[in-house]
Design an enzyme around this catalytic site. Structure first.
Site, PDB file in Angstrom:
ATOM      1  N   VAL A  26      31.592  35.173   9.222  1.00 38.18           N
ATOM      2  CA  VAL A  26      32.017  33.798   9.494  1.00 38.18           C
ATOM      3  C   VAL A  26      33.394  33.771  10.133  1.00 38.18           C
ATOM      4  CG1 VAL A  26      32.543  31.542   8.479  1.00 38.18           C
ATOM      5  CG2 VAL A  26      30.593  32.872   7.633  1.00 38.18           C
ATOM      6  N   VAL A  45      42.191  17.182  19.014  1.00 39.84           N
ATOM      7  CA  VAL A  45      43.175  17.046  17.940  1.00 39.84           C
ATOM      8  C   VAL A  45      44.397  16.247  18.383  1.00 39.84           C
ATOM      9  CG1 VAL A  45      44.808  18.350  16.507  1.00 39.84           C
ATOM     10  CG2 VAL A  45      42.439  19.156  16.761  1.00 39.84           C
ATOM     11  N   ILE A 148      24.776  22.004   8.653  1.00 42.57           N
ATOM     12  CA  ILE A 148      24.188  20.684   8.393  1.00 42.57           C
ATOM     13  C   ILE A 148      25.261  19.738   7.858  1.00 42.57           C
ATOM     14  CG2 ILE A 148      22.373  19.428   7.187  1.00 42.57           C
ATOM     15  CD1 ILE A 148      21.016  22.145   6.693  1.00 42.57           C
ATOM     16  N   LYS A 217      25.812  24.969  -5.114  1.00 45.30           N
ATOM     17  CA  LYS A 217      25.688  23.893  -4.132  1.00 45.30           C
ATOM     18  C   LYS A 217      25.189  22.603  -4.786  1.00 45.30           C
ATOM     19  CE  LYS A 217      24.812  27.240  -0.456  1.00 45.30           C
ATOM     20  NZ  LYS A 217      23.791  27.895   0.394  1.00 45.30           N
ATOM     21  N   GLY A 315      24.596  31.691   8.129  1.00 46.76           N
ATOM     22  CA  GLY A 315      24.837  32.447   9.356  1.00 46.76           C
ATOM     23  C   GLY A 315      26.238  32.203   9.868  1.00 46.76           C
TER      24      GLY A 315
END
Length: 442
Positions: A26, A45, A148, A217, A315
């Protein structure tokens, strides 16, 4: 809406310095996206984002990241305490040293973006209290569901609604295994081996297949949905190691599929029930079509009705996408001199024990093939006030088997029923007990 911060505003155009903790799958993707999208991110930003340091376990290791090697350091504690660091991204995972590093960053006035579901599910209260005390942001979209959008809709979009239930597939590894068992007829071990070969499962898959990942989670989602502090220890957890090819075939015969579900719901007496376990769901249910390593979460609320969020739940690139989304939000707040509202736990509802959870059940029994078997089995169900919806006999003689599907019943009553069934002389074995979700409320 942001709240005014005691921190001085960053002048528009003044670079914001970002520290990254961890440069694995990651972290590497985070660096790549920060580098490739540098100009676009600065425009979004209102100020450039400058990578000021990357904490790793070992310096000198070959890494395919397009940055100056001088940015790597093994002194993570020193990096997060640097007074010039504006934002810390934590993607190392685990409880420690992540907890200490995040607290140190917040105490130093830096905002934090994390993907650490395990830490949030165990000690999120301390992290949020520290962030609020030091007027810093703590964002964690990547902790649940990868790319998501789940956290923000529950935290912000549905803040004016009343969520009643959250039902989801939140672990890609287990979903891949169960999908292979359903579509290919594979056994659990065979499907797990395939998942490991494809990189969907770790060499030690315990956190996934025993439900620990999904339970963390579920705790996070329940806390957000019901404005209540929920920890991983509050979640009833069962993994998928006991799911057999026979269970999957029985589900198929009922027009169902087996999924590992994370369920958080308001009970009729105003408490919160949170559980993770395999269950049969009808193939007509939206979650039944979630294949391979994908995730999906189904939300039911009073005003918005039924919503489903679907996508890649893990992933490097998907998770990094969620991290970058949070980074942009936190950086904008920094430029504007504001910070977001903290955790909403005003409700502080009690957590309902698993024994009081109500659902349907599918029970398979190896039985003696003789007169009176069905009556004796039915009497046990009746004694514990568990109503039978359907019952059918399969096979004859030594292969005789009863398959019972119940109406909704309390988990405690079902457990007592199974215990008494196991003690009947006519029952050779209770071969399978599985919950059934999504078939209505009766």
């Amino acid at each position: 809406m942001g709240e005014q911060s005691s921190e001085p505003h960053k002048q528009v155009g003044t670079p914001l310095k970002v520290a990254l903790l961890g440069c694995g799958v990651v972290g590497t993707e985070v660096v790549r996206l920060l580098t490739e999208q540098r100009d676009d991110l600065a425009a979004r930003v209102g100020a450039p984002l400058t990578l000021a340091g990357i904490a790793v376990r070992r310096e000198g290791r070959a890494r395919d990241v397009p940055v100056d090697p001088a940015l790597f350091t093994t002194d993570a504690a020193g990096l997060v305490r640097r007074p010039d660091i504006d934002i810390v991204i934590e993607v190392i995972g685990g409880l420690e040293p992540a907890r200490t590093l995040i607290l140190s960053a917040l105490e130093s006035g830096a905002s934090v973006v994390t993907a650490n579901k395990a830490l949030l599910a165990v000690d999120g209260a301390t992290l949020f209290a520290t962030a609020e005390k030091h007027r810093a942001d703590l964002y964690y979209e990547a902790a649940v569901g990868g790319a998501i959008p789940l956290i923000r809709p529950l935290r912000e979009s549905l803040a004016g609604d009343r969520v009643r239930r959250v039902l989801g597939i939140v672990n890609g590894t287990t979903n891949y295994i169960l999908d292979r068992m359903d579509t290919e007829g594979a056994g659990f071990s065979e499907a797990l081996d395939e998942a490991q070969a494809l990189g969907y499962a770790e060499a030690d898959p315990t956190a996934d297949v025993e439900g620990f990942d999904a339970a963390a989670k579920a705790a996070i989602l329940a806390g957000l949905a019901f404005h209540t502090q929920v920890t991983a220890s509050d979640v009833h957890r069962e993994g998928i190691t006991g799911v057999t090819a026979t269970d999957v075939a029985s589900a198929r015969a009922m027009g169902c599929v087996v999924k590992l579900l994370a369920i958080a719901e308001l009970t009729s007496d105003g408490r919160v029930g949170v559980r993770v376990h395999p269950a049969m769901i009808p193939r007509t249910h939206p979650l039944a079509s979630v294949r391979e390593a994908y995730n999906a979460v189904f939300v039911e609320s009073a005003a918005a009705g039924q919503l489903m969020f679907y996508g890649a739940g893990a992933g490097g690139a998907p998770t990094a996408s969620a991290v970058l989304g949070d980074l942009v939000t936190v950086a904008r707040n920094r430029v504007q001199g504001v910070c977001a509202a903290g955790a909403s736990t005003y409700a502080q509802l009690d957590v309902s024990p698993m024994g009081e959870a109500r659902t349907r059940y599918h029970i398979s029994l190896d039985v003696e093939d003789r007169a009176g078997v069905l009556a004796n089995v039915a009497a046990v169900f009746s004694r514990h006030d568990v109503s039978i919806q359907t019952v059918r006999q399969e096979g004859r003689g030594a292969d005789a088997q009863l398959v019972v599907v119940t109406h909704q019943a309390a988990d405690r009553a079902l457990a007592a029923t199974v215990k008494d069934l196991e003690e009947l002389d006519i029952v050779r074995e209770v071969t399978s007990v599985m919950r059934v979700e999504g078939l209505g409320d009766k």
